[in-house]
Enzyme design. Structure first.
Site, PDB file in Angstrom:
ATOM      1  N   CYS A  42      20.499  -1.372 -91.400  1.00 56.98           N
ATOM      2  CA  CYS A  42      20.817  -2.788 -91.617  1.00 56.98           C
ATOM      3  C   CYS A  42      21.766  -3.310 -90.546  1.00 56.98           C
ATOM      4  O   CYS A  42      21.638  -4.451 -90.097  1.00 56.98           O
ATOM      5  CB  CYS A  42      21.401  -2.987 -93.016  1.00 56.98           C
ATOM      6  SG  CYS A  42      20.225  -2.551 -94.308  1.00 56.98           S
ATOM      7  N   THR A  43      22.685  -2.466 -90.113  1.00 58.19           N
ATOM      8  CA  THR A  43      23.597  -2.859 -89.041  1.00 58.19           C
ATOM      9  C   THR A  43      22.824  -3.046 -87.747  1.00 58.19           C
ATOM     10  O   THR A  43      23.015  -4.038 -87.035  1.00 58.19           O
ATOM     11  CB  THR A  43      24.712  -1.816 -88.869  1.00 58.19           C
ATOM     12  OG1 THR A  43      25.472  -1.749 -90.087  1.00 58.19           O
ATOM     13  CG2 THR A  43      25.636  -2.166 -87.718  1.00 58.19           C
TER      14      THR A  43
END
Length: 155
Positions: free
Chosen positions: A45-46
């Site tokens: 997600c980062t």
């Protein structure tokens, strides 16, 4: 019902990372990249958020708004945005109603437990609120490029 290209994007109103409500209908007249992701501050997600950040100037040239949606709280979103200098809005779908409307909740299993989790997915919505691109089960590598390429075909 599964959403498909040409469908009207389901409207919603969610709390943004600045604790203000934001509705999809407020953005009529603009292109919207709506991406769903499982959780702030996790590796995939980062990377996805940072890829959209790095491509943000290109998306801006097409007057496209980028919105990320997860179940995380506005406070968690604020920290995530600050830590990674994200220039776009993150929205909180704590009750998963929007995730359900877009069909991105799917059974997942971890450590022998099964639960409903957000499947990494992206929707490209045109100025009239119609879906013009759908990516499900997104692999993060080169995803922002693929979305941008589809966006350029709308212009």
């Amino acid at each position: 019902m599964t959403l498909k290209i040409g469908d009207s994007a389901p409207d919603f109103s969610l709390t943004a990372d600045n604790n203000q409500p934001l509705s999809l209908s407020q953005l009529r007249g603009q292109k919207v990249v709506l991406y769903f992701y499982p959780k702030d501050n996790t590796p995939g997600c980062t990377q996805e958020a940072c890829d959209f950040r790095d491509h943000f100037p290109r998306f801006n040239t097409k007057q496209a708004v980028i919105l990320g949606i997860s179940k995380d709280s506005p406070a968690t979103h604020q920290k995530f945005k600050q830590k990674h200098n994200l220039p776009f809005t993150l929205l909180t779908d704590s009750d998963t109603a929007v995730c359900q409307a877009y069909g991105v909740l799917n059974p997942k299993s971890m450590f022998g437990k099964t639960f409903l989790g957000i499947q990494r997915s992206t929707f490209l919505i045109d100025e009239q609120g119609h879906i013009q691109g759908i990516w499900r089960k997104v692999k993060v590598a080169d995803h922002a490029d693929a979305v941008f390429e589809q966006l350029t075909q709308l212009s």
